[in-house]
Enzyme design. Structure first.
Site, PDB file in Angstrom:
ATOM      1  N   GLU A   1       0.832  -1.219   0.000  1.00 62.87           N
ATOM      2  CA  GLU A   1       0.000   0.000   0.000  1.00 62.87           C
ATOM      3  C   GLU A   1       0.865   1.267   0.000  1.00 62.87           C
ATOM      4  OE1 GLU A   1      -3.111  -0.541  -0.870  1.00 62.87           O
ATOM      5  OE2 GLU A   1      -2.692   1.582  -1.156  1.00 62.87           O
TER       6      GLU A   1
HETATM    7  C1  LIG Z   1       2.172  -9.666   0.709  1.00 65.10           C
HETATM    8  C2  LIG Z   1       1.985  -8.581  -0.289  1.00 65.10           C
HETATM    9  C3  LIG Z   1       0.692  -8.213  -0.658  1.00 65.10           C
HETATM   10  C4  LIG Z   1       0.501  -7.226  -1.621  1.00 65.10           C
HETATM   11  N1  LIG Z   1      -0.762  -6.930  -2.050  1.00 65.10           N
HETATM   12  C5  LIG Z   1      -0.923  -6.127  -3.150  1.00 65.10           C
HETATM   13  C6  LIG Z   1      -2.203  -5.964  -3.756  1.00 65.10           C
HETATM   14  O1  LIG Z   1      -3.205  -6.500  -3.276  1.00 65.10           O
HETATM   15  N2  LIG Z   1      -2.307  -5.225  -4.882  1.00 65.10           N
HETATM   16  C7  LIG Z   1      -1.215  -4.605  -5.448  1.00 65.10           C
HETATM   17  O2  LIG Z   1      -1.370  -3.960  -6.479  1.00 65.10           O
HETATM   18  N3  LIG Z   1       0.013  -4.742  -4.890  1.00 65.10           N
HETATM   19  C8  LIG Z   1       0.183  -5.480  -3.764  1.00 65.10           C
HETATM   20  N4  LIG Z   1       1.431  -5.635  -3.201  1.00 65.10           N
HETATM   21  C9  LIG Z   1       2.559  -4.937  -3.810  1.00 65.10           C
HETATM   22  C10 LIG Z   1       3.105  -3.809  -2.957  1.00 65.10           C
HETATM   23  O3  LIG Z   1       2.218  -2.727  -2.949  1.00 65.10           O
HETATM   24  C11 LIG Z   1       4.495  -3.470  -3.467  1.00 65.10           C
HETATM   25  O4  LIG Z   1       5.348  -4.538  -3.077  1.00 65.10           O
HETATM   26  C12 LIG Z   1       5.019  -2.166  -2.946  1.00 65.10           C
HETATM   27  O5  LIG Z   1       4.289  -1.099  -3.509  1.00 65.10           O
HETATM   28  C13 LIG Z   1       6.500  -1.955  -3.237  1.00 65.10           C
HETATM   29  O6  LIG Z   1       6.812  -2.231  -4.563  1.00 65.10           O
HETATM   30  P1  LIG Z   1       8.033  -3.232  -4.898  1.00 65.10           P
HETATM   31  O7  LIG Z   1       7.825  -4.467  -4.137  1.00 65.10           O
HETATM   32  O8  LIG Z   1       8.174  -3.330  -6.363  1.00 65.10           O
HETATM   33  O9  LIG Z   1       9.301  -2.522  -4.282  1.00 65.10           O
HETATM   34  P2  LIG Z   1      10.177  -1.400  -5.009  1.00 65.10           P
HETATM   35  O10 LIG Z   1       9.296  -0.373  -5.617  1.00 65.10           O
HETATM   36  O11 LIG Z   1      11.184  -2.048  -5.863  1.00 65.10           O
HETATM   37  O12 LIG Z   1      10.892  -0.716  -3.768  1.00 65.10           O
HETATM   38  C14 LIG Z   1      12.110  -1.221  -3.187  1.00 65.10           C
HETATM   39  C15 LIG Z   1      12.625  -0.177  -2.194  1.00 65.10           C
HETATM   40  O13 LIG Z   1      12.943   1.027  -2.909  1.00 65.10           O
HETATM   41  C16 LIG Z   1      12.206   2.122  -2.358  1.00 65.10           C
HETATM   42  N5  LIG Z   1      11.803   3.010  -3.454  1.00 65.10           N
HETATM   43  C17 LIG Z   1      11.232   2.676  -4.625  1.00 65.10           C
HETATM   44  N6  LIG Z   1      10.983   3.779  -5.346  1.00 65.10           N
HETATM   45  C18 LIG Z   1      11.399   4.833  -4.621  1.00 65.10           C
HETATM   46  C19 LIG Z   1      11.398   6.248  -4.808  1.00 65.10           C
HETATM   47  N7  LIG Z   1      10.897   6.826  -5.902  1.00 65.10           N
HETATM   48  N8  LIG Z   1      11.931   7.019  -3.830  1.00 65.10           N
HETATM   49  C20 LIG Z   1      12.426   6.482  -2.705  1.00 65.10           C
HETATM   50  N9  LIG Z   1      12.430   5.150  -2.464  1.00 65.10           N
HETATM   51  C21 LIG Z   1      11.927   4.343  -3.408  1.00 65.10           C
HETATM   52  C22 LIG Z   1      11.013   1.524  -1.650  1.00 65.10           C
HETATM   53  O14 LIG Z   1      10.529   2.357  -0.606  1.00 65.10           O
HETATM   54  C23 LIG Z   1      11.589   0.200  -1.135  1.00 65.10           C
HETATM   55  O15 LIG Z   1      12.238   0.410   0.093  1.00 65.10           O
HETATM   56  C24 LIG Z   1       1.632  -6.577  -2.197  1.00 65.10           C
HETATM   57  C25 LIG Z   1       2.916  -6.921  -1.784  1.00 65.10           C
HETATM   58  C26 LIG Z   1       3.097  -7.912  -0.855  1.00 65.10           C
HETATM   59  C27 LIG Z   1       4.511  -8.283  -0.486  1.00 65.10           C
END
Ligand SMILES: Cc1cc2nc3c(=O)[nH]c(=O)nc-3n(C[C@H](O)[C@H](O)[C@H](O)COP(=O)(O)OP(=O)(O)OC[C@H]3O[C@@H](n4cnc5c(N)ncnc54)[C@H](O)[C@@H]3O)c2cc1C
Length: 571
Positions: free
Chosen positions: A429
């Protein structure tokens, strides 16, 4: 696991701290009388304590699994979900025109917290559905509303949100899922979504996916994204689930925690979808659901923190080790360091809960009065609620494990499950880092006006209590001034990345001040003597002072963060 709903704390916060009486005084929520509020809280507690809490371990030990393309949920989850739906809890705050109860978000927040304490992995399903209902109410066509809202509100169907793709996590604008108009008012959706919570189940008649996708003429980035409602089964002429849509669950993730919540990889293969909101206006529509979910996820953290606290306290009262400094007390609870942990847990939960309920009250007041100042208050508080609520969940669950000593890492005690389950709430989220950037970016884009108005209110309360409660009021006033100066300095910082460098500590400093405010209000309501006042003094003495160090970090900019080259980091 055993759980007792914290009704006294919830009632106290509603009655004395977060201004719920103003919500009850509006025409829109006039039916939420004290009697109705009491009945809702009592019934919600009964369900969570009696029927949902026993499912917590079953979900952990028997994860949801995929069998021949069909999701099989954990034992007891179907019955638990049906009990939630039968009680009308899914549609608690939904529009009565479609079968909802039309209750304030503040009461839904109390229920969502209790469900999260009882069984977090099941709670996600109704929480997502609540968010979808709100998004459809605000943005869907009348025809979509008439067909979907009654079924979602009753809980017969559930809703999911589909943003994330392998290359598009925090960067939602990088998504590549396509939507092509079919010429009959519907769209063909093709692409892969990952990490979709409750992507499917074996206990509801339908699963309604809200999917972000790009039309052929959609611009790159977030501006070119549209939102679509894509049901698992296409409704037939009578509105019942008909033929299967062209979508499937490819796999379920094996996760650290939340085993009972099926986290799905979803494949859309020309699936039929209906546009929600205008073409290319998907992010605005999805933000309705996301803001609802951000409050909801913050509350998930608080719910787990409360449960972990209760669990740890029970252990501390029972476990005997060594001689204690307190006469006639032989459990570890009499040791100073254990007291520090337990008091910290309780004080943090109180503060985080007050912030969440204040966010919900601001949302209710905006809905009831239409006043933009309330919308700005809710928008300001939402990232703080999400990040601090979930960080509190993690910190308190971690302290709970520590209170258990070695038993904390033995799975049978259940202490570790709280920590494993709650960990992801700081990630999904919108990660907590993204929340902090939202706070110092978008939410201070008004020149800090919304924050300044909030600080004025806090200072006014502290001023009023300077004579009667100086030991609590004075530090809160001082901390408020520090936060005001920090806010002004951040607003004056023209380089956004320098603000981002201090975003996380700024958010936490704000949470410390808001927590101090809530504890001060509690102490005032108690007349300065009693357990709530003692807890307030603990918070002000031990936790509030952290705001100073956090404020200093908030203004540290970004230069030091880039002082080492990536190669230096490796070396
Ligand atoms: C158990 C689980 C349930 C989920 N449920 C849903 C769901 O129902 N629907 C859905 O759509 N998604 C869902 N998600 C996805 C979730 O919202 C994403 O994992 C989350 O938004 C982070 O994206 P990412 O995993 O690609 O991490 P990344 O975006 O790769 O981030 C990695 C790190 O880099 C940081 N980062 C990335 N971009 C920036 C920036 N611009 N500035 C500063 N820091 C940054 C982040 O804060 C993080 O620490 C779920 C994830 C999990 C693990």
């Amino acid at each position: 696991m055993p759980y007792t709903a914290p009704l006294n704390d919830l009632r106290f916060l509603l009655d004395h701290v977060v201004g719920f009486d103003a919500v009850q005084a509006t025409d829109r929520f006039a039916e939420t009388t004290p009697d109705v509020t009491e009945a809702i809280l009592t019934e919600a507690a009964k369900l969570c304590e009696g029927e949902l809490a026993p499912l917590q371990r079953a979900g952990d030990l028997h994860p949801a699994r995929l069998e021949n393309g069909v999701v099989r949920t954990s034992p007891g989850f179907a019955e638990g979900y049906r009990a939630i739906a039968a009680g009308g809890w899914v549609g608690m705050s939904a529009d009565p025109a479609y079968g909802g109860m039309g209750l304030p978000m503040a009461l839904a927040t109390c229920m969502n917290e209790m469900m999260s304490s009882a069984c977090l992995s099941l709670q996600i399903a109704p929480m997502m559905t609540q968010g979808q209902i709100e998004a459809l109410e605000a943005h869907a066509s009348d025809a979509l509303k008439a067909l979907y809202l009654p079924r979602l509100t009753s809980g017969d169907w559930v809703g999911t949100m589909n943003l994330t793709e392998p290359q598009a996590g925090s960067d939602v604008g990088a998504l590549t899922t396509k939507a092509v108009p079919k010429g009959d008012g519907t769209y063909a959706i093709t692409g892969q979504k990952i990490y979709i919570s409750w992507g499917d189940n074996d206990f509801t008649g339908n699963v309604c996916h809200l999917v972000l996708a790009r039309l052929p003429d959609g611009a790159p980035g977030t501006k070119g994204i549209s939102l679509f409602l894509v049901p698992r089964h296409l409704p037939d002429a009578t509105g019942n689930p008909g033929v299967a849509n062209a979508l499937k669950v490819v796999s379920l993730e094996h996760k650290l925690g939340l085993h009972g919540s099926p986290t799905a990889v979803m494949q859309y293969e020309g699936a039929t979808g209906w546009l929600v909101g205008p073409e290319h206006g998907g992010m605005r529509a999805m933000f309705t659901m996301m803001n609802n979910a951000r409050l909801g996820v913050g509350v998930q953290g608080i719910g787990v923190a409360e449960a972990a606290y209760q669990h740890a306290l029970a252990h501390a009262r029972d476990r005997k080790q060594g001689q204690t400094p307190v006469a006639d007390a032989d459990s570890i609870l009499a040791h100073a360091d254990v007291r520090r942990m337990v008091m910290t847990m309780r004080a943090e939960v109180f503060a985080a809960r007050a912030i969440a309920l204040s966010t919900a009250v601001a949302t209710d007041m905006h809905h009831a009065t239409g006043a933009e100042s309330w919308a700005a208050r809710a928008a300001l508080l939402t990232p703080i609620c999400k990040a601090y609520g979930t960080d509190t969940g993690i910190r308190v669950a971690d302290l709970g494990l520590q209170v258990h000593g070695g038993m904390g890492v033995i799975e049978e005690t259940g202490a570790a499950q709280y920590l494993r389950d709650v960990r992801v709430t700081a990630i999904y989220e919108g990660t907590n880092g993204i929340q902090a950037m939202d706070l110092v970016g978008r939410k201070l884009a008004d020149g800090g006006e919304a924050m300044s108005r909030l600080l004025d209110e806090i200072e006014a309360l502290a001023e009023s209590a300077r004579g009667s409660l100086p030991d609590v009021a004075e530090p809160v006033w001082q901390a408020c001034e520090t936060l005001r100066e920090t806010t002004e300095a951040l607003v004056a910082e023209t380089r956004l990345n320098a603000r981002f460098g201090g975003a996380q500590p700024y958010l936490m400093a704000a949470a410390r001040v808001l927590g101090g405010h809530a504890h001060l209000a509690a102490a005032i309501a108690e007349g300065g003597r009693g357990p709530r006042s003692a807890l307030a003094r603990f918070f002000v003495g031990r936790l509030l002072p952290e705001h100073g160090a956090l404020a200093a970090q908030a203004l540290a900019g970004d230069k030091d963060l880039y002082a080492l080259d990536p190669e230096d980091l490796v070396a």
